[in-house]
Design an enzyme around this catalytic site. Structure first.
Site, mmCIF file in Angstrom:
data_model
loop_
_atom_site.group_PDB
_atom_site.id
_atom_site.type_symbol
_atom_site.label_atom_id
_atom_site.label_comp_id
_atom_site.label_asym_id
_atom_site.label_seq_id
_atom_site.Cartn_x
_atom_site.Cartn_y
_atom_site.Cartn_z
ATOM 1 N N ARG A 162 0.674 -1.284 -0.126
ATOM 2 C CA ARG A 162 0.192 0.070 0.057
ATOM 3 C C ARG A 162 0.583 1.256 -0.101
ATOM 4 O O ARG A 162 0.479 2.150 0.601
ATOM 5 C CB ARG A 162 -0.956 0.126 1.227
ATOM 6 C CG ARG A 162 -2.017 -0.857 1.212
ATOM 7 C CD ARG A 162 -3.056 -0.613 0.222
ATOM 8 N NE ARG A 162 -4.321 -1.504 0.321
ATOM 9 C CZ ARG A 162 -4.318 -2.690 0.172
ATOM 10 N NH1 ARG A 162 -3.491 -3.463 -0.611
ATOM 11 N NH2 ARG A 162 -5.603 -3.315 0.272
ATOM 12 N N SER A 234 -10.631 -0.610 3.438
ATOM 13 C CA SER A 234 -10.146 -0.796 4.789
ATOM 14 C C SER A 234 -9.731 0.573 5.266
ATOM 15 O O SER A 234 -9.047 1.256 4.429
ATOM 16 C CB SER A 234 -8.904 -1.495 4.354
ATOM 17 O OG SER A 234 -9.250 -2.891 3.888
ATOM 18 N N GLU A 330 -4.905 3.354 6.695
ATOM 19 C CA GLU A 330 -4.690 3.257 4.989
ATOM 20 C C GLU A 330 -5.359 4.650 4.603
ATOM 21 O O GLU A 330 -4.762 5.083 3.481
ATOM 22 C CB GLU A 330 -5.316 2.145 4.689
ATOM 23 C CG GLU A 330 -5.064 2.032 3.035
ATOM 24 C CD GLU A 330 -5.822 0.631 2.423
ATOM 25 O OE1 GLU A 330 -5.937 -0.298 2.964
ATOM 26 O OE2 GLU A 330 -6.242 0.999 1.369
HETATM 27 N N1 EPU Z 1 -11.364 -11.454 9.766
HETATM 28 C C1 EPU Z 1 -11.815 -11.584 10.924
HETATM 29 N N2 EPU Z 1 -13.170 -11.266 11.053
HETATM 30 C C2 EPU Z 1 -13.790 -10.864 9.909
HETATM 31 C C3 EPU Z 1 -13.381 -10.537 8.768
HETATM 32 C C4 EPU Z 1 -12.077 -11.013 8.754
HETATM 33 O O1 EPU Z 1 -11.404 -11.852 12.050
HETATM 34 O O2 EPU Z 1 -15.164 -10.480 10.379
HETATM 35 C C5 EPU Z 1 -9.895 -11.944 9.535
HETATM 36 C C6 EPU Z 1 -9.881 -13.320 9.135
HETATM 37 O O3 EPU Z 1 -8.889 -14.232 9.735
HETATM 38 C C7 EPU Z 1 -9.578 -13.231 7.747
HETATM 39 C C8 EPU Z 1 -8.742 -11.995 7.470
HETATM 40 O O4 EPU Z 1 -9.319 -11.052 8.630
HETATM 41 O O5 EPU Z 1 -8.938 -14.282 7.333
HETATM 42 C C9 EPU Z 1 -8.473 -11.347 6.220
HETATM 43 O O6 EPU Z 1 -9.723 -10.802 5.852
HETATM 44 P P1 EPU Z 1 -9.787 -10.508 4.279
HETATM 45 O O7 EPU Z 1 -9.482 -11.650 3.526
HETATM 46 O O8 EPU Z 1 -11.094 -9.709 4.185
HETATM 47 O O9 EPU Z 1 -8.682 -9.311 4.084
HETATM 48 P P2 EPU Z 1 -7.986 -8.140 4.870
HETATM 49 O O10 EPU Z 1 -6.411 -8.551 5.047
HETATM 50 O O11 EPU Z 1 -8.958 -7.746 5.839
HETATM 51 C C10 EPU Z 1 -7.086 -7.058 2.962
HETATM 52 C C11 EPU Z 1 -6.889 -5.801 2.214
HETATM 53 C C12 EPU Z 1 -8.384 -5.577 1.316
HETATM 54 C C13 EPU Z 1 -8.472 -6.460 0.211
HETATM 55 C C14 EPU Z 1 -8.468 -7.924 0.982
HETATM 56 C C15 EPU Z 1 -8.291 -9.108 -0.068
HETATM 57 C C16 EPU Z 1 -5.454 -4.447 3.642
HETATM 58 C C17 EPU Z 1 -5.584 -3.309 4.363
HETATM 59 N N3 EPU Z 1 -7.065 -4.596 3.171
HETATM 60 O O12 EPU Z 1 -7.926 -7.092 3.698
HETATM 61 O O13 EPU Z 1 -8.304 -4.170 0.698
HETATM 62 O O14 EPU Z 1 -9.600 -6.356 -0.573
HETATM 63 O O15 EPU Z 1 -7.403 -8.153 1.932
HETATM 64 O O16 EPU Z 1 -7.086 -9.079 -0.511
HETATM 65 O O17 EPU Z 1 -4.436 -4.854 3.066
HETATM 66 C C18 EPU Z 1 -8.765 -1.995 0.900
HETATM 67 O O18 EPU Z 1 -7.574 -1.586 0.879
HETATM 68 O O19 EPU Z 1 -9.656 -0.936 1.054
HETATM 69 C C19 EPU Z 1 -9.194 -3.038 0.815
HETATM 70 C C20 EPU Z 1 -10.452 -3.645 0.876
#
Ligand code: EPU
Length: 335
Positions: A162, A234, A330
């Site tokens: 990012r 995010s 972010e």
């Molecule tokens: N999780 C929870 N509770 C929840 C939802 C998720 O504990 O209610 C945990 C779970 O362990 C899950 C983990 O969060 O495995 C990861 O969740 P997710 O796959 O949604 O990914 P993220 O790391 O939360 C990142 C990016 C997103 C991107 C997704 C998919 C960042 C800050 N965010 O989210 O980007 O879409 O991965 O690659 O890196 C954005 O930047 O605006 C954005 C949405």
């Protein structure tokens, strides 16, 4: 070129905040941009894309610049790949769709992300195991100090999670005009992130189009549509901590998601940390945490930027207190 004074910004930030910009300028060509900079802009200057990563605390007292440079050109093509030069004002997801329709691969995992092409380079947008920076060959930009043009090679952009030179050393110094992507004509897909492979379904044909459909489905289920509920996706980045810190936390929380980074540290899941602190689906007045993804702060309607920022600080404090982990935003806060 369009120029406005006291311009309403509600349609230009996905939190839907009702603020105004003293000056708003939208340029359609690189030349228009160079001329307007050379003529002198009333400062401060804020360059925006689709406003999907902005949190305005007040009316903006300076000039907001927005690119409406469009156009997609193939600048080089071989049997295996092609270079695509794209105007910074094009909607990101329209580009993704266009490349898939043409049989070009690379951007499919980045489907359904709000925003514009210019921001893909500034922010190094990423999702489902792919970052835009992986595919960026070069970035063309115009200097805000003298209106001069400059090209940045992939390496000069210094992409990381990012982040890029345009968010670090050169922050607020350049306006991105064109981004050139290196795309593949030969299939090579990334399916290892989360449940992507299982959403496509075993036995189903894997193609850029099926990946796009699966990503659209996953995002729709987890993330709010900014046209319906205000948010900036995010709000925080996933924190990267020392291996030692991660090991200590894992002793107490063995189920904590964690991923090794290339430099030997450990990336944690901000969503998980926030969820563990009990924030999911909570609301205070018009501000809340999204019910399906705790990393997303939402404006249920009528919130101010300050209220959203205050709420985010409370989340930050509770994660710090429980886990000793500092979350970084972010979202770009605009004073
Ligand atoms: N999780 C929870 N509770 C929840 C939802 C998720 O504990 O209610 C945990 C779970 O362990 C899950 C983990 O969060 O495995 C990861 O969740 P997710 O796959 O949604 O990914 P993220 O790391 O939360 C990142 C990016 C997103 C991107 C997704 C998919 C960042 C800050 N965010 O989210 O980007 O879409 O991965 O690659 O890196 C954005 O930047 O605006 C954005 C949405």
């Amino acid at each position: 070129m369009k120029k406005y004074s006291t311009y309403p910004m509600q349609q230009h930030n996905t939190f839907g905040l009702n603020v105004k910009a003293a000056q708003f300028i939208e340029f359609e060509t690189e030349e228009e941009l160079c001329d307007v900079i050379k003529a002198g802009l009333s400062s401060p200057v804020l360059v925006i894309g689709a406003g999907s990563n902005l949190l305005f605390l007040n009316d903006y007292k300076g000039t907001v610049l927005h690119s409406a440079i469009m156009g997609v050109t193939v600048v080089e093509e071989t049997d295996g790949h092609l270079l695509l030069r794209v105007g910074s004002g094009m909607q990101w997801d329209s580009l993704v769709e266009y490349t898939i329709q043409n049989g070009w691969q690379g951007l499919e995992n980045l489907s359904a992300i709000p925003g514009e092409v210019g921001a893909s380079a500034v922010q190094n947008v990423g999702a489902y195991g792919v970052e835009a920076g992986d595919l960026i060959e070069q970035v063309e930009a115009v200097s805000l100090s003298d209106g001069g043009k400059r090209r940045f090679t992939h390496d000069e952009c210094r992409f990381s999670y990012r982040n890029s030179i345009f968010k670090a050393e050169k922050k607020n110094k350049y306006v991105v005009t064109y981004v050139t992507y290196r795309l593949r004509k030969i299939p090579e897909y990334r399916l290892d992130y989360g449940n992507l492979r299982s959403v496509i379904g075993d036995g189903n044909e894997v193609s850029a189009a099926t990946i796009r459909k699966a990503v659209q489905e996953i995002r729709q289920a987890k993330l709010p549509d900014p046209a319906v509920i205000g948010s900036a996706g995010s709000f925080f980045m996933n924190p990267i901590v020392s291996d030692e810190h991660a090991k200590k936390l894992l002793q107490t929380y063995p189920q904590m998601p964690h991923y090794a980074t290339a430099d030997g540290r450990t990336k944690l899941s901000a969503a998980w940390l926030i969820d563990q602190c009990g924030w999911k689906n909570r609301q205070h007045g018009p501000v809340g945490v999204y019910k399906h993804q705790p990393l997303v702060i939402v404006n249920h309607g009528g919130a101010t930027g300050q209220e959203i920022l205050d709420y985010s600080m409370q989340i930050c404090h509770s994660v710090e207190e429980k886990f000793g982990v500092t979350l970084s935003r972010e979202v770009n806060v605009i004073e």
